[in-house]
Design a protein around this motif. Structure first.
Motif, mmCIF file in Angstrom:
data_model
loop_
_atom_site.group_PDB
_atom_site.id
_atom_site.type_symbol
_atom_site.label_atom_id
_atom_site.label_comp_id
_atom_site.label_asym_id
_atom_site.label_seq_id
_atom_site.Cartn_x
_atom_site.Cartn_y
_atom_site.Cartn_z
ATOM 1 N N ASN A 64 0.837 -1.186 0.000
ATOM 2 C CA ASN A 64 0.000 0.000 0.000
ATOM 3 C C ASN A 64 0.879 1.245 0.000
ATOM 4 O O ASN A 64 1.988 1.215 0.512
ATOM 5 N N ASN A 65 0.350 2.340 -0.572
ATOM 6 C CA ASN A 65 1.080 3.604 -0.534
ATOM 7 C C ASN A 65 0.110 4.766 -0.694
ATOM 8 O O ASN A 65 -0.962 4.613 -1.284
ATOM 9 N N GLY A 66 0.514 5.907 -0.189
ATOM 10 C CA GLY A 66 -0.214 7.155 -0.370
ATOM 11 C C GLY A 66 0.670 8.127 -1.122
ATOM 12 O O GLY A 66 1.896 8.004 -1.112
ATOM 13 N N SER A 67 0.056 9.090 -1.759
ATOM 14 C CA SER A 67 0.812 10.069 -2.534
ATOM 15 C C SER A 67 0.180 11.447 -2.361
ATOM 16 O O SER A 67 -1.037 11.593 -2.478
ATOM 17 N N VAL A 68 1.033 12.425 -2.068
ATOM 18 C CA VAL A 68 0.564 13.806 -1.942
ATOM 19 C C VAL A 68 1.439 14.670 -2.823
ATOM 20 O O VAL A 68 2.659 14.699 -2.663
ATOM 21 N N GLY A 69 0.806 15.354 -3.759
ATOM 22 C CA GLY A 69 1.505 16.285 -4.632
ATOM 23 C C GLY A 69 1.070 17.711 -4.328
ATOM 24 O O GLY A 69 0.408 17.970 -3.330
ATOM 25 N N ILE A 70 1.410 18.616 -5.214
ATOM 26 C CA ILE A 70 1.071 20.026 -5.001
ATOM 27 C C ILE A 70 -0.439 20.230 -4.914
ATOM 28 O O ILE A 70 -0.931 20.894 -4.026
ATOM 29 N N ASN A 122 8.383 -1.161 -2.752
ATOM 30 C CA ASN A 122 6.973 -0.789 -2.779
ATOM 31 C C ASN A 122 6.627 -0.044 -4.068
ATOM 32 O O ASN A 122 5.680 0.722 -4.120
ATOM 33 N N ALA A 123 7.411 -0.292 -5.106
ATOM 34 C CA ALA A 123 7.272 0.467 -6.356
ATOM 35 C C ALA A 123 5.915 0.287 -7.017
ATOM 36 O O ALA A 123 5.373 1.238 -7.583
ATOM 37 N N CYS A 124 5.361 -0.915 -6.961
ATOM 38 C CA CYS A 124 4.053 -1.140 -7.593
ATOM 39 C C CYS A 124 2.970 -0.318 -6.895
ATOM 40 O O CYS A 124 2.154 0.335 -7.551
ATOM 41 N N ALA A 125 2.966 -0.339 -5.562
ATOM 42 C CA ALA A 125 1.980 0.443 -4.813
ATOM 43 C C ALA A 125 2.200 1.940 -5.032
ATOM 44 O O ALA A 125 1.238 2.709 -5.133
ATOM 45 N N ASP A 126 3.452 2.367 -5.109
ATOM 46 C CA ASP A 126 3.768 3.763 -5.370
ATOM 47 C C ASP A 126 3.226 4.196 -6.729
ATOM 48 O O ASP A 126 2.623 5.266 -6.870
ATOM 49 N N CYS A 127 3.417 3.355 -7.718
ATOM 50 C CA CYS A 127 2.905 3.628 -9.062
ATOM 51 C C CYS A 127 1.377 3.766 -9.043
ATOM 52 O O CYS A 127 0.812 4.673 -9.645
ATOM 53 N N VAL A 138 -5.627 -8.340 -7.272
ATOM 54 C CA VAL A 138 -6.315 -7.090 -7.579
ATOM 55 C C VAL A 138 -5.371 -5.932 -7.254
ATOM 56 O O VAL A 138 -4.513 -6.048 -6.379
ATOM 57 N N VAL A 139 -5.527 -4.857 -7.987
ATOM 58 C CA VAL A 139 -4.853 -3.603 -7.669
ATOM 59 C C VAL A 139 -5.932 -2.539 -7.530
ATOM 60 O O VAL A 139 -7.020 -2.681 -8.088
ATOM 61 N N VAL A 156 -2.694 17.379 -5.722
ATOM 62 C CA VAL A 156 -3.356 16.079 -5.822
ATOM 63 C C VAL A 156 -2.943 15.171 -4.669
ATOM 64 O O VAL A 156 -1.805 15.210 -4.202
ATOM 65 N N VAL A 157 -3.900 14.383 -4.217
ATOM 66 C CA VAL A 157 -3.672 13.404 -3.163
ATOM 67 C C VAL A 157 -4.364 12.125 -3.584
ATOM 68 O O VAL A 157 -5.467 12.150 -4.137
ATOM 69 N N SER A 158 -3.700 10.986 -3.311
ATOM 70 C CA SER A 158 -4.285 9.719 -3.734
ATOM 71 C C SER A 158 -3.635 8.567 -2.978
ATOM 72 O O SER A 158 -2.682 8.749 -2.235
ATOM 73 N N PHE A 159 -4.181 7.379 -3.190
ATOM 74 C CA PHE A 159 -3.574 6.176 -2.633
ATOM 75 C C PHE A 159 -3.698 5.052 -3.643
ATOM 76 O O PHE A 159 -4.473 5.139 -4.609
ATOM 77 N N GLY A 160 -2.939 4.001 -3.422
ATOM 78 C CA GLY A 160 -3.015 2.832 -4.288
ATOM 79 C C GLY A 160 -2.400 1.640 -3.596
ATOM 80 O O GLY A 160 -1.668 1.770 -2.613
ATOM 81 N N GLY A 161 -2.728 0.470 -4.114
ATOM 82 C CA GLY A 161 -2.185 -0.739 -3.529
ATOM 83 C C GLY A 161 -2.302 -1.923 -4.463
ATOM 84 O O GLY A 161 -3.018 -1.882 -5.471
ATOM 85 N N ILE A 162 -1.585 -2.978 -4.116
ATOM 86 C CA ILE A 162 -1.576 -4.198 -4.902
ATOM 87 C C ILE A 162 -1.694 -5.381 -3.952
ATOM 88 O O ILE A 162 -1.059 -5.394 -2.895
ATOM 89 N N ILE A 163 -2.511 -6.331 -4.319
ATOM 90 C CA ILE A 163 -2.718 -7.537 -3.534
ATOM 91 C C ILE A 163 -2.339 -8.724 -4.397
ATOM 92 O O ILE A 163 -2.852 -8.882 -5.507
ATOM 93 N N ARG A 164 -1.411 -9.540 -3.862
ATOM 94 C CA ARG A 164 -0.923 -10.719 -4.588
ATOM 95 C C ARG A 164 -1.090 -11.966 -3.738
ATOM 96 O O ARG A 164 -1.122 -11.881 -2.510
ATOM 97 N N ASP A 165 -1.129 -13.109 -4.420
ATOM 98 C CA ASP A 165 -1.209 -14.368 -3.678
ATOM 99 C C ASP A 165 0.191 -14.824 -3.268
ATOM 100 O O ASP A 165 1.182 -14.126 -3.511
ATOM 101 N N SER A 166 0.273 -15.995 -2.668
ATOM 102 C CA SER A 166 1.561 -16.483 -2.160
ATOM 103 C C SER A 166 2.531 -16.868 -3.269
ATOM 104 O O SER A 166 3.701 -17.123 -3.018
#
Length: 161
Positions: free
Chosen positions: A9-15, A116-121, A33-34, A17-27
């Motif tokens: 999981n990650n959050g992002s705050v710009g000038i 955490n690059a995928c969640a950051d993206c 799902v993202v 814009v604010v948002s969040f994103g995450g990725i869920i993977r199996d074992s």
């Protein structure tokens, strides 16, 4: 042992814009799902908390109870573990997260930003969306596909300098 999932999981705050994103993977590191979502202006820790809550809801609603959570925000971990991180302005969201975690078998750990690059993206993608979105393996955002492949083979975890 029941199947487990990994949630980044990650959050992002710009000038502006604010948002969040995450990725869920199996074992097996296969994407389940993202998700990504825009937010109204707020502090980055609120975006992190909202993203975690969204990911936990997805896991719980899908019937998964064994969750390995990875975040790149140490403050988020301190808040969840209640380690000297008092945030009264976020009381209700923290309570929702802790209530959801109480019915899950979970671990939460810190990863460096590279891990955490995928969640950051996805968090950055959320700032370009008009509403909360979920994507499955069949309709992953194009920008994420390469990162998922690199993450799966471990190349995103290499730190330089």
């Amino acid at each position: 042992m029941p199947p487990s999932l990994k949630l980044n999981n990650n959050g992002s705050v710009g000038i502006s814009v604010v948002s969040f994103g995450g990725i869920i993977r199996d074992s097996f590191d296969q994407v389940i799902v993202v998700y990504a979502s825009p937010l109204s202006p707020c502090k980055v820790i609120f975006a992190e908390l909202m993203g975690l809550l969204k990911g936990l809801y997805i896991c719980n609603n899908s019937g998964f109870v064994n969750i390995e959570i990875e975040v790149d925000a140490l403050l988020l971990i301190q808040i969840i573990k209640n380690e000297d991180a008092f945030c009264p302005q976020f009381f209700y969201i923290i309570r929702k997260i802790c209530t959801t975690l109480s019915i899950l078998d979970y671990t939460i750990k810190h990863v460096f930003r590279e891990g955490n690059a995928c969640a950051d993206c996805l968090a950055k993608l959320g700032s370009r969306l008009e509403e909360d979105m979920e994507f499955g393996i069949d309709n992953l955002p194009h920008i994420l596909k390469g990162l998922v492949k690199l993450d799966k083979i471990g190349l995103l975890y290499i730190r330089y300098g």
